[in-house]
Design an enzyme around this catalytic site. Structure first.
Site, PDB file in Angstrom:
ATOM      1  N   TYR A  56       0.653  -1.626   0.194  1.00 14.67           N
ATOM      2  CA  TYR A  56       0.202  -0.157   0.312  1.00 14.67           C
ATOM      3  C   TYR A  56       1.000   1.038  -0.133  1.00 14.67           C
ATOM      4  CZ  TYR A  56      -4.797   0.646  -0.681  1.00 14.67           C
ATOM      5  OH  TYR A  56      -5.961   0.651  -0.502  1.00 14.67           O
ATOM      6  N   GLU A  58       0.243   4.906  -1.231  1.00 19.02           N
ATOM      7  CA  GLU A  58      -0.143   6.581  -1.512  1.00 19.02           C
ATOM      8  C   GLU A  58       0.456   7.724  -1.538  1.00 19.02           C
ATOM      9  OE1 GLU A  58      -3.803   7.396   0.248  1.00 19.02           O
ATOM     10  OE2 GLU A  58      -4.887   5.911  -0.177  1.00 19.02           O
ATOM     11  N   ASP A 204      -3.286  10.199 -27.152  1.00 23.70           N
ATOM     12  CA  ASP A 204      -3.931   8.657 -26.607  1.00 23.70           C
ATOM     13  C   ASP A 204      -2.983   8.246 -27.384  1.00 23.70           C
ATOM     14  OD1 ASP A 204      -4.791   7.525 -26.132  1.00 23.70           O
ATOM     15  OD2 ASP A 204      -6.612   7.627 -25.184  1.00 23.70           O
ATOM     16  N   THR A 230      -2.072   3.409 -22.214  1.00 28.83           N
ATOM     17  CA  THR A 230      -2.298   2.266 -21.857  1.00 28.83           C
ATOM     18  C   THR A 230      -1.831   1.034 -21.910  1.00 28.83           C
ATOM     19  OG1 THR A 230      -4.089   0.834 -23.144  1.00 28.83           O
ATOM     20  CG2 THR A 230      -4.936   2.018 -22.044  1.00 28.83           C
ATOM     21  N   LYS A 233      -2.103  -3.389 -24.824  1.00 24.54           N
ATOM     22  CA  LYS A 233      -2.027  -3.590 -25.911  1.00 24.54           C
ATOM     23  C   LYS A 233      -0.877  -3.838 -26.895  1.00 24.54           C
ATOM     24  CE  LYS A 233      -6.170  -0.800 -25.999  1.00 24.54           C
ATOM     25  NZ  LYS A 233      -6.327   0.129 -24.439  1.00 24.54           N
ATOM     26  N   ARG A 239      -2.362  -4.991 -17.878  1.00 23.10           N
ATOM     27  CA  ARG A 239      -3.318  -3.899 -17.502  1.00 23.10           C
ATOM     28  C   ARG A 239      -3.166  -2.772 -17.008  1.00 23.10           C
ATOM     29  NH1 ARG A 239      -7.841  -5.831 -20.841  1.00 23.10           N
ATOM     30  NH2 ARG A 239      -8.278  -4.192 -20.990  1.00 23.10           N
TER      31      ARG A 239
HETATM   32  N1  DSN Z   1     -10.070  -1.044 -24.908  1.00 17.13           N
HETATM   33  C1  DSN Z   1     -10.436  -0.191 -25.841  1.00 17.13           C
HETATM   34  C2  DSN Z   1     -10.020  -0.842 -27.324  1.00 17.13           C
HETATM   35  O1  DSN Z   1     -10.544  -2.690 -27.477  1.00 17.13           O
HETATM   36  O2  DSN Z   1      -9.387  -0.540 -28.200  1.00 17.13           O
HETATM   37  C3  DSN Z   1     -11.280   1.031 -25.999  1.00 17.13           C
HETATM   38  O3  DSN Z   1     -11.676   1.069 -24.281  1.00 17.13           O
END
Ligand code: DSN
Length: 453
Positions: A56, A58, A204, A230, A233, A239
């Site tokens: 933890y 913070e 983004d 993110t 991907k 994630r």
């Molecule tokens: N997860 C993203 C995608 O599948 O492109 C959308 O939030």
């Protein structure tokens, strides 16, 4: 005694163990063609599933509200340093739990909110933008004013329209980012437009971060003020998400990084997930290896081959193709067959995609006219041109097969609800044949455990 003895999940909770095993079996015997899905290494997953989950923390490294931070501080500093190095940026926050909170943290850190809400301008959802780029259903348009830009009828971003609208609307932040757009973004043009309308420019890059890191897609870093992504991907991590501020951004406002950090914690989140941050650090290390460059280039080349072959076989694609990791199939000239029906049929054959709106789609979002296809996960398995040609054949045969049986396929909402779509698809012999071929292909390309060495 140190924690080290692992009680087996199967003996503690056979139910969950069974579900995990089933997921592994399904992933191993199907082709993940959802562009946002990838297969992380077991090294990444070990970090995420490690004792770091018990932390933890913070606050930020060196200034936490909890004691016992020797390891969390070291883990977070390592992830930050690796991200700075890989993307060439001076400020990184690795705490956002995922992409949506990352984007919301940028807006809330840099815009005033409240009465004088501030305005964002992003690509609209049906044109390939993300919910958090100002879509009606998202808090990004409820907490802030949001105006969209879009694409031309063929699906290419309409930069002239964007420029005109930006001059008229004067947004505070222009978001250059996509979730279902196959073409390279023109970072330079975005910058010009942002400068003319005196807006900050945020990229983004959630979908393309791995391609950028691997040199297979131009980096926006020199053009933008802020970059969010993110990590799961094309970057092939766990994630999670990161927010980066560029030199340009810090030159405009040397407190920009600090404002965003405060918006993440304590603004949006409490304790960061240190185990996930460790997984991100591992993924960044993997992405810095020479093998990752080869991977990123192969992802794009596989998408190009798959798209070109589908087109050759008479399947219509938005913008006619791709120069990234994904593309959209436009089903509107296939006898009225819809994205949901095709996606369900593909799933029966072991080809996993998602239904998707196409630009200027008049169909409802849950029964859209397209499907989205991407190559990051199948490329992680080592597939190349030969396999793309085979997959294109299967997809084209099924689309034409479903369209030919349209009258019996119940392609409307009723068919979706009462299951007649699924029953009819199950009866298409071709689907069973493709399923057998997919299983065979998967046996030859197992999901790797490791990508280094
Ligand atoms: N997860 C993203 C995608 O599948 O492109 C959308 O939030």
């Amino acid at each position: 005694m140190a924690i080290g003895i692992e009680a087996s999940l199967a003996s503690v909770d056979p139910h969950v163990a069974g579900l995990v095993n089933r997921a592994g079996e399904l992933q191993g015997t199907t082709l993940a063609l959802i562009p946002s899905v990838n297969h992380s290494s077991s090294a990444v997953r070990q970090a995420v599933g490690s004792v770091l989950d018990h932390s933890y923390s913070e606050g930020y490294p060196g200034k936490r509200y909890y004691q016992g931070q020797e390891v969390p501080d070291a883990v977070e500093r390592l992830a930050i340093e690796r991200a700075k190095e890989l993307f060439g940026v001076p400020h990184v926050n690795v705490q956002p739990l995922s992409g949506s909170p990352a984007n919301m943290a940028v807006y809330s850190g840099l815009l005033s909110g409240g009465e004088n809400r501030g305005k964002i301008m992003g690509l609209d959802l049906p044109s390939g933008g993300h919910l958090t780029h100002g879509a009606k259903a998202s808090l990004s348009s409820r907490f802030f004013d949001a105006v969209p830009y879009g694409t031309d009828p063929e699906g290419w971003i309409d930069y002239d329209g964007l420029e005109e609208r930006a001059q008229a609307e004067r947004p505070d932040i222009i978001v250059a980012g996509t979730t279902a757009y196959s073409r390279r973004l023109d970072w330079e043009r975005f910058r010009e437009i942002a400068d003319k309308s005196r807006a900050l420019l945020m990229a983004d890059v959630s979908h393309i971060a791995g391609l950028i890191a691997g040199g297979a897609y131009p980096s926006p870093v020199e053009y933008v003020d802020i970059m969010t992504t993110t990590t799961h991907k094309t970057l092939r991590g766990p994630r999670g998400a990161m927010i980066m501020v560029t030199e340009r951004g810090l030159n405009k406002d040397d407190l920009m990084g600090e404002k965003i950090d405060r918006a993440v914690f304590p603004g949006m989140q409490g304790g960061p997930h240190i185990n996930t941050i460790a997984g991100i650090a591992v993924a960044l290390h993997e992405a810095a290896q020479p093998e990752f460059k080869t991977y990123a280039k192969q992802v794009v080349s596989n998408a190009e081959v798959l798209a070109a072959e589908l087109r050759e076989l008479g399947i219509q694609l938005v913008t006619g193709g791709t120069d990234s990791h994904l593309f959209l199939i436009d089903l509107r000239n296939n006898n009225g067959i819809t994205g949901n029906t095709v996606a369900e049929g593909f799933e029966r054959a072991g080809i996993i995609v998602n239904r998707n709106a196409v630009p200027h789609d008049e169909a409802p979002a849950y029964y859209p006219s397209g499907i989205r296809v991407g190559t990051p996960a199948i490329t992680s398995r080592g597939m190349g041109e030969k396999e793309m040609l085979q997959i294109a054949d299967w997809m084209s045969d099924m689309i034409h097969g479903f369209a030919g049986r349209k009258d019996r396929l119940g392609i409307d909402r009723k068919g979706e609800r009462n299951g007649s779509n699924r029953r009819e698809i199950a009866n298409v012999r071709l689907v069973e044949d493709v399923r057998a071929g997919v299983i065979d292909l998967c046996e030859h390309f197992p999901i790797p455990d490791s990508y280094i060495g």
